[in-house]
Design an enzyme around this catalytic site. Structure first.
Site, PDB file in Angstrom:
ATOM      1  N   CYS A 106       0.928  -1.081  -0.061  1.00 27.19           N
ATOM      2  CA  CYS A 106      -0.183  -0.161   0.089  1.00 27.19           C
ATOM      3  C   CYS A 106       1.014   1.240  -0.179  1.00 27.19           C
ATOM      4  O   CYS A 106       1.775   1.231   0.419  1.00 27.19           O
ATOM      5  CB  CYS A 106      -1.021  -0.039   1.242  1.00 27.19           C
ATOM      6  N   ASP A 107       0.340   2.292  -0.640  1.00 25.45           N
ATOM      7  CA  ASP A 107       0.893   3.598  -0.601  1.00 25.45           C
ATOM      8  C   ASP A 107      -0.040   4.646  -0.518  1.00 25.45           C
ATOM      9  O   ASP A 107      -0.923   4.527  -1.345  1.00 25.45           O
ATOM     10  CB  ASP A 107       2.033   3.720  -1.390  1.00 25.45           C
ATOM     11  N   SER A 108       0.182   5.893  -0.111  1.00 25.32           N
ATOM     12  CA  SER A 108      -0.749   6.768   0.045  1.00 25.32           C
ATOM     13  C   SER A 108      -0.155   8.095  -0.284  1.00 25.32           C
ATOM     14  O   SER A 108       1.251   8.782   0.283  1.00 25.32           O
ATOM     15  CB  SER A 108      -1.561   6.961   1.484  1.00 25.32           C
TER      16      SER A 108
END
Length: 226
Positions: free
Chosen positions: A78-80
Site C-alpha cells: 500500500c502507498d498513500s
C-alpha cells in the site's frame, strides 16, 4: 488444492496504522518492510504514483518471501499520497515543509489516494486498485500547526496529517472510507480478494467471533478479581 489452504497475509509496510486497521478487522498480518525508496518514483498523477509504489512494495517483499506449502500466501502493498491544489504530497521533507503545507491546507480540502496491490503468491495472481477520499481540513491556528508539527507525527505520514492520531481534531470531515486516509481501505481489500476468488472472512484470525454461541449470554460476567 490451494483453495482449501489456510490464508496468510503479509503486509509490506512498516505502518502501525495499517497493521492496526487489519487487526481491528480480525486479521493478524505478518509484517515485512519493503524498504522501497519512494523518492525514486515520479508521476504527475497522484493515483498512478501511489499505485506504482504499492506495486513496488509488494514486489520487494515477494523477492524475500518463502511461502509455506501448507498456507496460501498473500502480500498486500500500500502507498498513500495527498493531492492538493494540483500538487502531490507524500511525506514532508522536514518540519518547515510540514508547517508550510498546513498553512496552505487549513480551511480547505484535498484528496487522499491510497494504492493497493494484492498478490496471491500461491496462485500467481494479482489484483490492484486505488481508493480515494476527500479530506476537509479545519481552519487551524499558527500555534496549533507549530505544536502539531513539533510532535513529529506529520513528518512520517503522507500529506503531513493523519486522522487516527494527534491530527484527528484538525480534520473537520471526510467524504469516503476513513481507512483510505489511514492507508488501507478494508472495503477495497475485500473487493480485491473477491477478484482472486477469496473471501475476506478467510483471513480472520482463528477464534475471531463477536457473537455468543447458542445458550450463552452476550454480556460478559463480572470478574471479581479485576
Amino acid at each position: 488444492m490451494s483453495g482449501s489452504l489456510p490464508l496468510r497475509l503479509v503486509l509490506a509496510s512498516a505502518s502501525p496504522a495499517r497493521r492496526k486497521t487489519l487487526q481491528a478487522a480480525g486479521i493478524e498480518p505478518d509484517v515485512l518492510v519493503s524498504g522501497v525508496d519512494e523518492s525514486l518514483v515520479a508521476s504527475d498523477r497522484a493515483d498512478e504514483l501511489c499505485l506504482e509504489l504499492a506495486r513496488l512494495k509488494a514486489q520487494a517483499v515477494l523477492t524475500r518471501l518463502r511461502p509455506a506449502q501448507d498456507q496460501r500466501t498473500l502480500v498486500i502493498g500500500c502507498d498513500s499520497v495527498l493531492e492538493f491544489d494540483g500538487q502531490i504530497f507524500g511525506k514532508p521533507a522536514d518540519s518547515a515543509d510540514a508547517i508550510h503545507r498546513w498553512e496552505r491546507m487549513r480551511g480547505r480540502s484535498g484528496v487522499l489516494h491510497s494504492g493497493h496491490c494484492l498478490v496471491d503468491v500461491t496462485a500467481g495472481r494479482r489484483a490492484e486498485a486505488v481508493a480515494s477520499t476527500t479530506v476537509h481540513f479545519a481552519a487551524v491556528s499558527d500555534d496549533e500547526i507549530a505544536t502539531y508539527v513539533a510532535t513529529g507525527e506529520p513528518l512520517v505520514v503522507a500529506g503531513a496529517f493523519t486522522i487516527d492520531g494527534l491530527g484527528g481534531p484538525f480534520v473537520e470531515r471526510i467524504v469516503g472510507d476513513p481507512g483510505t486516509v489511514v492507508g488501507l481501505s478494508l472495503p477495497l481489500l475485500r473487493r480485491l480478494l473477491a477478484e482472486l476468488n477469496l473471501p475476506i472472512t478467510g483471513l480472520w484470525s482463528r477464534g475471531t467471533s463477536t457473537h455468543p454461541t447458542p445458550g450463552t449470554s452476550a454480556t460478559p460476567k463480572p470478574n471479581p478479581g479485576a
